[in-house]
Design an enzyme around this catalytic site. Structure first.
Site, PDB file in Angstrom:
ATOM      1  N   ASN B 217      -9.659  35.537   9.252  1.00 17.08           N
ATOM      2  CA  ASN B 217     -10.306  35.709  10.591  1.00 17.08           C
ATOM      3  C   ASN B 217     -11.054  34.609  11.051  1.00 17.08           C
ATOM      4  OD1 ASN B 217     -12.440  36.457   9.396  1.00 17.08           O
ATOM      5  ND2 ASN B 217     -12.172  38.530  10.005  1.00 17.08           N
ATOM      6  N   GLN B 262       7.638  36.025  16.637  1.00 17.05           N
ATOM      7  CA  GLN B 262       6.387  35.149  16.568  1.00 17.05           C
ATOM      8  C   GLN B 262       5.229  35.935  17.291  1.00 17.05           C
ATOM      9  OE1 GLN B 262       3.950  33.411  15.004  1.00 17.05           O
ATOM     10  NE2 GLN B 262       6.006  32.213  14.784  1.00 17.05           N
ATOM     11  N   HIS B 265       2.952  38.978  16.176  1.00 16.31           N
ATOM     12  CA  HIS B 265       1.680  38.951  15.146  1.00 16.31           C
ATOM     13  C   HIS B 265       0.561  39.303  15.983  1.00 16.31           C
ATOM     14  CE1 HIS B 265       3.409  37.222  11.405  1.00 16.31           C
ATOM     15  NE2 HIS B 265       4.066  36.366  11.836  1.00 16.31           N
ATOM     16  N   GLU B 330       4.036  24.778  14.438  1.00 15.75           N
ATOM     17  CA  GLU B 330       4.070  25.425  13.006  1.00 15.75           C
ATOM     18  C   GLU B 330       5.464  25.639  12.578  1.00 15.75           C
ATOM     19  OE1 GLU B 330       2.343  29.058  13.044  1.00 15.75           O
ATOM     20  OE2 GLU B 330       2.264  29.284  10.621  1.00 15.75           O
ATOM     21  N   HIS B 331       6.288  26.156  13.544  1.00 12.24           N
ATOM     22  CA  HIS B 331       7.572  26.556  13.261  1.00 12.24           C
ATOM     23  C   HIS B 331       8.562  26.019  14.206  1.00 12.24           C
ATOM     24  CE1 HIS B 331       5.164  30.083  11.865  1.00 12.24           C
ATOM     25  NE2 HIS B 331       6.098  30.024  10.698  1.00 12.24           N
ATOM     26  N   ASP B 364       9.786  32.978   6.723  1.00 11.38           N
ATOM     27  CA  ASP B 364       8.530  33.988   6.561  1.00 11.38           C
ATOM     28  C   ASP B 364       8.597  34.463   5.201  1.00 11.38           C
ATOM     29  OD1 ASP B 364       7.532  33.059   8.729  1.00 11.38           O
ATOM     30  OD2 ASP B 364       8.341  34.667  10.110  1.00 11.38           O
ATOM     31  N   HIS B 423     -21.549  -5.674 -10.189  1.00 12.92           N
ATOM     32  CA  HIS B 423     -19.933  -5.588  -9.944  1.00 12.92           C
ATOM     33  C   HIS B 423     -19.625  -7.013 -10.758  1.00 12.92           C
ATOM     34  CE1 HIS B 423     -20.684  -1.914  -7.616  1.00 12.92           C
ATOM     35  NE2 HIS B 423     -19.486  -1.895  -7.640  1.00 12.92           N
TER      36      HIS B 423
END
Lengths: 431, 431
Positions: B217, B262, B265, B330-331, B364, B423
């Site tokens: 969360n 979806q 959710h 996302e998908h 999934d 260097h």
């Protein structure tokens, strides 16, 4: 010689003292965070107007039109032409080597087929547009331009946007020339948190990018942390570090200078020598004493070695590797007879330099691997900057009507257990 | 039917309305950040005592000894045994497929030799210890355990530490059983910012890890942002999203359920259908109307579709791909006749489901690719969770005495230009 901390890995308090020496994970200062939040909000709300205001204020400039913040391609090309021939040749060779190494890093597509004929794979694409932050002022390094821009171009990023602050309006020919050589697509003379915010959110003049890479000061680091999520970032860079593991047979004068090469960056840089040979630690300390006078940056070197440096005596090379793994250094030199053998024991390091003839400075400029490396123990979990930081993967799931059936049953059953009925129904529709 | 936003890509205000629909990059709430800072400081300063205090307070528990926060391996094994046979079989098949796909992702060592005989390469090592955060309570998903733990074990991480909150002391057999199946090494019943802080800094009871992955969360996300740098993190997860591109020939009832899967959710989840066929958008809307009654989570689905869903009419599939690239979902389902052809045009997506028989639900649970994917447009710059997230690279630079000479000259010249004399000297020592 600079008074350096001496530790003995066999002493009872070694663990505690080593932890103390290393305890400098990047911390957020509340005042920096607050200032940066204000700057980011300013850029988001007022775009170019805020960008001009912050740039004029923080970099002591007097720019009235945002478009003038862009350094035209022609200016980069003429900066390149103005560089001494010899330097141009050195930068060109370095760029060629960096490019050759970077090409090995490119991620590739792949695909497998399961027993049902379903095809599962990975498709790799370059990012559309990335921002490269290059520090300006006294620490304006053409090598950083090459190391940040070249992998992005090798990845196939069409637009690489570079931001470099020009405090007091000063432009550095070597930096601009390196941008020309590396192929930066656009360059803006902006810096600090305002540059990071402009790249993340976009203004009328500065295009919004998908990822921001490159080191910077505490304000830049805090700004990168703040915009993370809106865009990708590489990592929060801390002070630079070197660990040298020596078996006692490399010229102590060489190792002295290797330690100096890290210490000369700034007072917070960390140089540590680990050896099972107490006399060798003394010899290197003596060599440092002799060679420090060669250095124009002697004062910084002394401060760094006194504040953060250490000479650590260990039982044997195996214990040296253990101590090094705890440090997880950005740079690790294995200055020993059998470096490949010792490498087997090394778990965490940004870059490993094998043998007596591979000083860190080669990696900083021209060996090929990137010089942007995880600092402050981040080698425990992160990577050198590379082509892969400018590419991303998409998973592919391609099912045949027959292949879908067994998957429908499995997905349906687990979805039932999770109480997600639409997932279950959607899966079973193909069953 | 839930009233869903309808957009037409040919209308003048389309760009602005699409931006509005997508504008929900993860933002930091000042009050959450402040609360989390307090919790992180508490854990750093008071360790187990603070962990117990926060856990008892936030999860309404009554634990008096920190050791009791660990769930013993035997409890995981018996949870596994208590699961229904059919579910165990489904989880086993899913785990096997996830493992097979993950194995393809393993990064490998490589080495090249330059024209001087210097060897340049990359060494890959697994991280020593990683933390996997698994959300608890009503959203306790065994599939998330498999998706987070399996790639870490495939990478070769010796110690995978899982944290899962147990609000009101409730333990979920499927989650614990999945931890047993996936091979989590230790499991603690802790959650929230306190779990993230304990994993990042370690307490007497909870070991400090090198990287923390897994969704959570707003408090978990803020805590991950706060500890980033001290440890690695995967990404800041936002609400879940699906885009379906339909040519109009997939059963509208299937697509309706895919969009629901979806939306179920949570209220912030986003479901978008794009098609060049206006009648098809209507048909899917009608199918949603008919099928929504099947769903126990109807209320969440309606809220999500009304608040964040959209049906987008485009000119053709090429324009559908363009719109999808702007969303960077996302998908992404390519529910069309020639999905491979359309895939060529897709630049940004976490996972792509090709054809009419590959619904997101397969991904999934059991197709094989990871279900932890970049959200909130992060597919522009980041990757699915994978084995590569639990490995890291070290660059190798191995020079011969002869090969060192040309590098010494180049490094020396560039170091001169950068004003870094140590260097230059360190390089030239090998020249």
């Amino acid at each position: 010689m600079p008074e350096m901390l001496r530790l003995d890995a066999s002493s009872a308090d070694f663990d505690a003292r080593l932890s103390e020496l290393l305890d400098r994970a990047p911390e957020q200062s509340a005042s920096v965070t607050q200032a940066v939040d204000g700057i980011v909000t300013g850029i988001r709300q007022r775009g170019d107007a805020a960008l001009l205001e912050y740039t004029n204020r923080f970099d002591r400039r007097d720019v009235s039109v945002a478009a003038d913040l862009e350094i035209p391609a022609a200016a980069l090309a003429s900066a390149w032409k103005r560089l001494p021939d010899e330097l141009r040749a050195a930068l060109e060779t370095a760029a060629t080597r960096i490019r050759a190494y970077a090409r090995q890093q490119k991620l590739e597509d792949w695909e497998i087929t399961d027993e049902y004929g379903n095809r599962l794979g990975q498709k790799v694409t370059a990012m559309d547009r990335v921002g490269v932050y290059v520090p300006g002022g006294k620490a304006a390094y053409p090598s950083s331009v090459l190391m940040n821009v070249i992998p992005a171009k090798v990845a196939g990023v069409p637009e690489v946007i570079m931001a470099v602050p020009c405090p007091d309006g000063e432009l550095n020919d070597a930096v601009l020339g390196a941008a020309h050589l590396a192929g930066a697509d656009r360059v803006f003379s902006i810096g600090g948190a305002q540059a990071v915010a402009a790249l993340a959110y976009g203004t009328a003049t500065v295009p919004a990018v998908d990822k921001i890479v490159g080191p910077g000061n505490a304000y830049v680091a805090a700004a990168k942390r703040a915009v993370f999520g809106r865009v990708g970032i590489d990592s929060i860079a801390g002070p630079s570090e070197i660990v040298v593991i020596g078996d006692g047979l490399t010229d102590p004068r060489w190792i002295a200078m290797d330690l100096f090469s890290q210490a000369e960056h700034d007072e917070d840089a960390q140089s540590i020598l680990i050896s099972p040979d107490a006399a060798y630690l003394d010899a290197v300390a003596k060599a440092m004493d002799e060679r420090i006078a060669e250095l124009p940056r002697e004062k910084i070197v002394r401060a760094s070695l006194q504040g953060r440096g250490a000479l650590i005596l260990v039982r044997d090379l195996a214990q040296a590797a253990e101590v090094s793994n705890r440090i997880a250094p950005e740079h690790l030199e294995l200055s020993v007879a059998e470096p490949r053998e010792l490498l087997e024991r090394i778990r965490h390091a940004g870059a490993v330099f094998l043998g007596r003839h591979a000083p860190e400075a080669f990696g900083d400029y021209c060996a090929g691997p990137n010089h942007v490396l995880p600092t402050s123990r981040a080698a425990r979990f992160s990577n050198p900057l590379g082509v892969y930081e400018f590419q991303k993967r998409s998973s592919l799931i391609d099912c045949t009507p027959e292949g879908a059936r067994p998957l429908a049953a499995i997905a349906g059953r687990i979805a039932d257990a999770e109480g997600l009925q639409a997932h279950a129904a959607s899966a079973r529709d193909r069953g």
